[in-house]
Design a protein around this motif. Structure first.
Motif, PDB file in Angstrom:
ATOM      1  N   CYS A  30       0.842  -1.199   0.000  1.00 47.55           N
ATOM      2  CA  CYS A  30       0.000   0.000   0.000  1.00 47.55           C
ATOM      3  C   CYS A  30       0.879   1.252   0.000  1.00 47.55           C
ATOM      4  N   GLN A  31       0.506   2.207  -0.827  1.00 50.47           N
ATOM      5  CA  GLN A  31       1.263   3.441  -0.943  1.00 50.47           C
ATOM      6  C   GLN A  31       0.516   4.649  -0.398  1.00 50.47           C
ATOM      7  N   VAL A  32      -0.744   4.489  -0.037  1.00 53.46           N
ATOM      8  CA  VAL A  32      -1.550   5.589   0.507  1.00 53.46           C
ATOM      9  C   VAL A  32      -1.965   5.284   1.947  1.00 53.46           C
ATOM     10  N   GLU A 174      -9.965  -0.677  -6.535  1.00 50.18           N
ATOM     11  CA  GLU A 174      -8.557  -0.381  -6.789  1.00 50.18           C
ATOM     12  C   GLU A 174      -8.320   0.895  -7.593  1.00 50.18           C
ATOM     13  N   LYS A 175      -9.332   1.390  -8.296  1.00 47.73           N
ATOM     14  CA  LYS A 175      -9.150   2.643  -9.044  1.00 47.73           C
ATOM     15  C   LYS A 175      -9.112   3.851  -8.126  1.00 47.73           C
ATOM     16  N   TYR A 176      -9.697   3.724  -6.939  1.00 52.01           N
ATOM     17  CA  TYR A 176      -9.916   4.894  -6.107  1.00 52.01           C
ATOM     18  C   TYR A 176      -9.323   4.795  -4.702  1.00 52.01           C
ATOM     19  N   LEU A 177      -9.286   3.580  -4.154  1.00 48.46           N
ATOM     20  CA  LEU A 177      -8.964   3.415  -2.734  1.00 48.46           C
ATOM     21  C   LEU A 177      -8.106   2.179  -2.481  1.00 48.46           C
ATOM     22  N   GLU A 178      -7.212   2.301  -1.519  1.00 43.53           N
ATOM     23  CA  GLU A 178      -6.552   1.137  -0.928  1.00 43.53           C
ATOM     24  C   GLU A 178      -7.294   0.776   0.361  1.00 43.53           C
ATOM     25  N   GLU A 179      -7.078  -0.449   0.842  1.00 40.75           N
ATOM     26  CA  GLU A 179      -7.711  -0.851   2.095  1.00 40.75           C
ATOM     27  C   GLU A 179      -6.783  -1.765   2.870  1.00 40.75           C
ATOM     28  N   VAL A 180      -6.884  -1.694   4.190  1.00 33.30           N
ATOM     29  CA  VAL A 180      -6.180  -2.613   5.081  1.00 33.30           C
ATOM     30  C   VAL A 180      -7.173  -3.138   6.109  1.00 33.30           C
ATOM     31  N   PHE A 243      -6.951   7.674  -3.059  1.00 31.69           N
ATOM     32  CA  PHE A 243      -5.804   8.203  -3.789  1.00 31.69           C
ATOM     33  C   PHE A 243      -5.876   9.717  -3.918  1.00 31.69           C
ATOM     34  N   ASP A 244      -7.092  10.247  -3.868  1.00 37.89           N
ATOM     35  CA  ASP A 244      -7.318  11.680  -3.982  1.00 37.89           C
ATOM     36  C   ASP A 244      -8.534  12.035  -3.127  1.00 37.89           C
ATOM     37  N   PRO A 245      -8.533  13.181  -2.450  1.00 36.93           N
ATOM     38  CA  PRO A 245      -9.684  13.541  -1.615  1.00 36.93           C
ATOM     39  C   PRO A 245     -11.015  13.574  -2.364  1.00 36.93           C
ATOM     40  N   VAL A 246     -10.990  13.836  -3.660  1.00 41.04           N
ATOM     41  CA  VAL A 246     -12.255  13.912  -4.409  1.00 41.04           C
ATOM     42  C   VAL A 246     -12.927  12.551  -4.529  1.00 41.04           C
ATOM     43  N   VAL A 247     -12.176  11.455  -4.327  1.00 38.41           N
ATOM     44  CA  VAL A 247     -12.774  10.127  -4.386  1.00 38.41           C
ATOM     45  C   VAL A 247     -12.796   9.488  -2.993  1.00 38.41           C
ATOM     46  N   ARG A 248     -12.791  10.319  -1.968  1.00 40.82           N
ATOM     47  CA  ARG A 248     -12.969   9.803  -0.601  1.00 40.82           C
ATOM     48  C   ARG A 248     -14.462   9.515  -0.410  1.00 40.82           C
ATOM     49  N   LYS A 249     -14.871   8.339  -0.864  1.00 34.97           N
ATOM     50  CA  LYS A 249     -16.273   7.941  -0.836  1.00 34.97           C
ATOM     51  C   LYS A 249     -16.372   6.474  -0.455  1.00 34.97           C
ATOM     52  N   TYR A 250     -17.514   6.105   0.102  1.00 39.70           N
ATOM     53  CA  TYR A 250     -17.709   4.741   0.586  1.00 39.70           C
ATOM     54  C   TYR A 250     -18.458   3.862  -0.416  1.00 39.70           C
ATOM     55  N   ASP A 251     -19.001   4.445  -1.460  1.00 41.94           N
ATOM     56  CA  ASP A 251     -19.876   3.697  -2.367  1.00 41.94           C
ATOM     57  C   ASP A 251     -19.199   3.376  -3.701  1.00 41.94           C
ATOM     58  N   LEU A 252     -17.875   3.230  -3.690  1.00 40.89           N
ATOM     59  CA  LEU A 252     -17.139   3.006  -4.928  1.00 40.89           C
ATOM     60  C   LEU A 252     -16.761   1.545  -5.149  1.00 40.89           C
ATOM     61  N   ALA A 253     -17.132   0.659  -4.236  1.00 39.71           N
ATOM     62  CA  ALA A 253     -16.781  -0.743  -4.361  1.00 39.71           C
ATOM     63  C   ALA A 253     -17.500  -1.384  -5.555  1.00 39.71           C
ATOM     64  N   GLU A 254     -16.758  -2.198  -6.296  1.00 38.86           N
ATOM     65  CA  GLU A 254     -17.313  -2.948  -7.423  1.00 38.86           C
ATOM     66  C   GLU A 254     -17.311  -4.428  -7.058  1.00 38.86           C
ATOM     67  N   LEU A 255     -18.497  -5.050  -7.052  1.00 34.36           N
ATOM     68  CA  LEU A 255     -18.615  -6.464  -6.726  1.00 34.36           C
ATOM     69  C   LEU A 255     -18.039  -7.330  -7.826  1.00 34.36           C
ATOM     70  N   ASP A 256     -17.485  -8.465  -7.446  1.00 30.64           N
ATOM     71  CA  ASP A 256     -17.015  -9.433  -8.415  1.00 30.64           C
ATOM     72  C   ASP A 256     -18.226  -9.946  -9.195  1.00 30.64           C
ATOM     73  N   PRO A 257     -18.321  -9.665 -10.495  1.00 34.95           N
ATOM     74  CA  PRO A 257     -19.515 -10.072 -11.252  1.00 34.95           C
ATOM     75  C   PRO A 257     -19.710 -11.587 -11.285  1.00 34.95           C
ATOM     76  N   ALA A 258     -18.653 -12.340 -11.064  1.00 34.87           N
ATOM     77  CA  ALA A 258     -18.771 -13.800 -11.066  1.00 34.87           C
ATOM     78  C   ALA A 258     -19.413 -14.313  -9.787  1.00 34.87           C
ATOM     79  N   ARG A 259     -19.548 -13.436  -8.775  1.00 33.99           N
ATOM     80  CA  ARG A 259     -20.065 -13.865  -7.468  1.00 33.99           C
ATOM     81  C   ARG A 259     -21.412 -13.252  -7.132  1.00 33.99           C
TER      82      ARG A 259
END
Length: 260
Positions: A30-32, A174-180, A243-259
């Motif tokens: 993680c870099q952020v 992964e386009k907007y946020l890292e997570e731990v 990665f940027d304050p403009v994408v500090r949002k909680y609703d950006l998760a993309e579900l695995d379409p296979a699941r």
């Protein structure tokens, strides 16, 4: 560090007393998102300085007193938390043996100091939520909500069910946020599994991390479901860092379409 090597995404944080850098850009995938751990014996004090970071300490174990120029003097119990922007100093004194998990990210000029007292009786709503259903049902409590003023961080606590899944269906952001994920209240021999994979529906290129109290697993990219073992439930502080304050949002998760 090679972010493609998913085996390196798991870190076991130290139990020894003192302040520890657990996940930082110079040594981690993680870099952020950054993670620190503070272990204090009863009666000990530590001066926490944020420097260029915003910091969000969460009291995982014990009882402590914090003193800050704006917050004043506040007693913290288990799961209480606070937030400070960059260039702030807080004096922390352990009233009992205490463990803080501390989320950090580079401060971008947005954020105000505050304390949040944990309240399990909050009604289901913006701060206290139930996610998933069936074997994927879990309880979530925000400690640093999207509506709070901060630069990059959004954080919360998750409690899975005994022997069930969390973060299911799997998701990525992964386009907007890292997570731990920072696991607690899972003393050995209790354990769970944290699964990392990068491509939708891929079951052949997965890494399964064993997790228990003190384990921290990064998700710089890809999907990251977890499962508790029978007799155990996965409980963790999750730390999202934009990665940027403009994408500090909680609703950006993309579900695995296979699941889905």
């Amino acid at each position: 560090m090679d972010t493609n090597d998913m085996k390196t995404w798991r870190v076991q944080s130290p139990n020894t007393m003192g302040f520890h850098k657990v996940i930082t850009p110079d040594q981690s995938a993680c870099q952020v998102a950054q993670i620190f751990r503070l272990n204090l014996p009863k009666g000990a004090s530590y001066t926490l300085q944020s420097n260029e970071l915003e910091l969000h300490p969460v009291l995982i174990q014990g009882k402590a007193m914090v003193q800050h120029s704006v917050l004043g003097k506040v007693e913290l119990d288990k799961f209480d938390s606070f937030y400070i922007p960059a260039q702030n100093t807080v004096q922390i004194t352990a009233l009992e043996e205490s463990i803080f998990y501390i989320a950090g990210a580079v401060y971008e000029g947005i954020g105000e100091a505050f304390v949040r007292k944990f309240d399990s009786s909050l009604p289901i709503g913006d701060m206290h939520q139930i996610h998933g259903e069936g074997a994927g049902r879990r309880e979530v409590m925000f400690t640093l909500a999207p509506t709070d003023k901060a630069s990059r961080l959004i954080c919360g606590l998750t409690w899975g069910g005994e022997g069930t899944w969390t973060s299911w269906p799997p998701h990525q952001h992964e386009k907007y946020l890292e997570e731990v994920y920072c696991y607690f209240d899972m003393p050995k021999p209790k354990f769970g599994f944290h699964i990392s994979y990068k491509n939708s529906g891929d079951v052949d290129d997965m890494v399964v991390h064993t997790v228990y109290s003190g384990t921290m697993v990064q998700a710089p990219c890809g999907y990251h479901p977890t499962a508790g073992s029978p007799g155990s439930r996965n409980t963790y502080l999750w730390v999202l860092a934009a990665f940027d304050p403009v994408v500090r949002k909680y609703d950006l998760a993309e579900l695995d379409p296979a699941r889905v």
